[in-house]
Design a protein around this motif. Sequence first.
Motif, PDB file in Angstrom:
ATOM      1  N   SER A  95       0.923  -1.016  -0.107  1.00  0.00           N
ATOM      2  CA  SER A  95      -0.024  -0.047   0.168  1.00  0.00           C
ATOM      3  C   SER A  95       0.945   1.085   0.019  1.00  0.00           C
ATOM      4  O   SER A  95       0.478   2.390  -0.318  1.00  0.00           O
ATOM      5  N   THR A  96       2.259   1.071   0.396  1.00  0.00           N
ATOM      6  CA  THR A  96       2.951   2.501   0.323  1.00  0.00           C
ATOM      7  C   THR A  96       3.768   2.325  -0.997  1.00  0.00           C
ATOM      8  O   THR A  96       4.597   3.208  -1.239  1.00  0.00           O
ATOM      9  N   ARG A  97       3.406   1.430  -1.883  1.00  0.00           N
ATOM     10  CA  ARG A  97       4.366   1.451  -3.257  1.00  0.00           C
ATOM     11  C   ARG A  97       3.078   1.505  -4.431  1.00  0.00           C
ATOM     12  O   ARG A  97       3.153   0.899  -5.352  1.00  0.00           O
ATOM     13  N   GLN A  98       2.251   2.446  -4.197  1.00  0.00           N
ATOM     14  CA  GLN A  98       1.205   2.862  -5.136  1.00  0.00           C
ATOM     15  C   GLN A  98       1.615   3.100  -6.726  1.00  0.00           C
ATOM     16  O   GLN A  98       1.107   2.337  -7.684  1.00  0.00           O
ATOM     17  N   ARG A  99       2.648   4.133  -6.867  1.00  0.00           N
ATOM     18  CA  ARG A  99       3.113   4.099  -8.049  1.00  0.00           C
ATOM     19  C   ARG A  99       3.534   3.040  -8.776  1.00  0.00           C
ATOM     20  O   ARG A  99       3.455   2.685  -9.968  1.00  0.00           O
ATOM     21  N   LEU A 101       2.951  -0.131  -8.151  1.00  0.00           N
ATOM     22  CA  LEU A 101       1.919  -0.954  -8.538  1.00  0.00           C
ATOM     23  C   LEU A 101       1.265  -0.542  -9.549  1.00  0.00           C
ATOM     24  O   LEU A 101       0.888  -1.530 -10.654  1.00  0.00           O
ATOM     25  N   VAL A 102       0.833   0.682 -10.002  1.00  0.00           N
ATOM     26  CA  VAL A 102       0.153   1.186 -11.294  1.00  0.00           C
ATOM     27  C   VAL A 102       1.179   0.725 -12.502  1.00  0.00           C
ATOM     28  O   VAL A 102       0.717   0.242 -13.133  1.00  0.00           O
ATOM     29  N   ALA A 135      -4.932  -2.031  -1.947  1.00  0.00           N
ATOM     30  CA  ALA A 135      -3.968  -1.319  -2.607  1.00  0.00           C
ATOM     31  C   ALA A 135      -4.096  -1.740  -4.145  1.00  0.00           C
ATOM     32  O   ALA A 135      -3.923  -0.812  -5.197  1.00  0.00           O
ATOM     33  N   ARG A 138      -6.916   0.114  -6.072  1.00  0.00           N
ATOM     34  CA  ARG A 138      -6.558   1.319  -6.205  1.00  0.00           C
ATOM     35  C   ARG A 138      -5.488   1.556  -7.737  1.00  0.00           C
ATOM     36  O   ARG A 138      -5.876   2.252  -8.606  1.00  0.00           O
ATOM     37  N   ALA A 139      -4.679   0.372  -7.598  1.00  0.00           N
ATOM     38  CA  ALA A 139      -3.643   0.558  -8.635  1.00  0.00           C
ATOM     39  C   ALA A 139      -4.340  -0.034  -9.853  1.00  0.00           C
ATOM     40  O   ALA A 139      -4.020   0.710 -11.074  1.00  0.00           O
TER      41      ALA A 139
END
Length: 236
Positions: A95-99, A101-102, A135, A138-139
């Motif tokens: 969840s702290t690696r959103q960019r 993940l996308v 997470a 969202r990604a």
Amino acid sequence: MNADDIAGLRPGDRVLVVAPHPDDETIGPGGTLARLAAFGVEVHVLCVTVRRGAMYGSESDPFIREQELAKACAALGVRNQAIAWIDETGRMDISTRQRELVDLIERHEEASLAAVDPVALIIPAAGGYHQDHQAVFRAGFAAARVHPAGLKPTPRIVLGYRGVEDRWSAVDEPWWLHVDTSDYWPAKQEALRAYATQIRSAGPRSIDQIERIDAATGAAIGTRYAESFVPYRLAF
């Protein structure tokens, strides 16, 4: 429309399924994936992460988990599957690696929007109980945003699937796309059995409980088994 169609998908179409961990692709939409594959739709699975170390009172071995994933996907008829990240310490918080993940969902070399160019993207639903599911939702939702033609693939169908723990959720979503999976429960059951390190003998992660959920979902639409999805985008 052929009786085997799901949301207008046709033989030869490609579907990308994003699972936070190996087994999520089976527990949630496994019957639907088996039905799509039997209909001639190419199903590709991207698993985001697997942990090394203690889990559920035992040990999680990424090599074994990868073997379980391959066996489960074979039972479902999945064309291709991949695990992206190995959590070597057991402390990875995606969840702290959103960019990242996308980017992963957009461009992973084996299973991604760029690699597969899918007609449909299937991701965890927004109301997922587990923080990793939230997470990945969202990604995936961000990765599926509409892009200009030729820039990035834009799936015309985006669906959210539910995990067994997601019944306990503070988010009320419209689960109104239902797929009859009655003929494909045996394939889903075989895939679930492949996850010997993850499936439990009792409780929400047991095969019996998962079968009860699918049976209750099926009863709501007059079939023996079914799976429900949140339709985030349906473009025909």
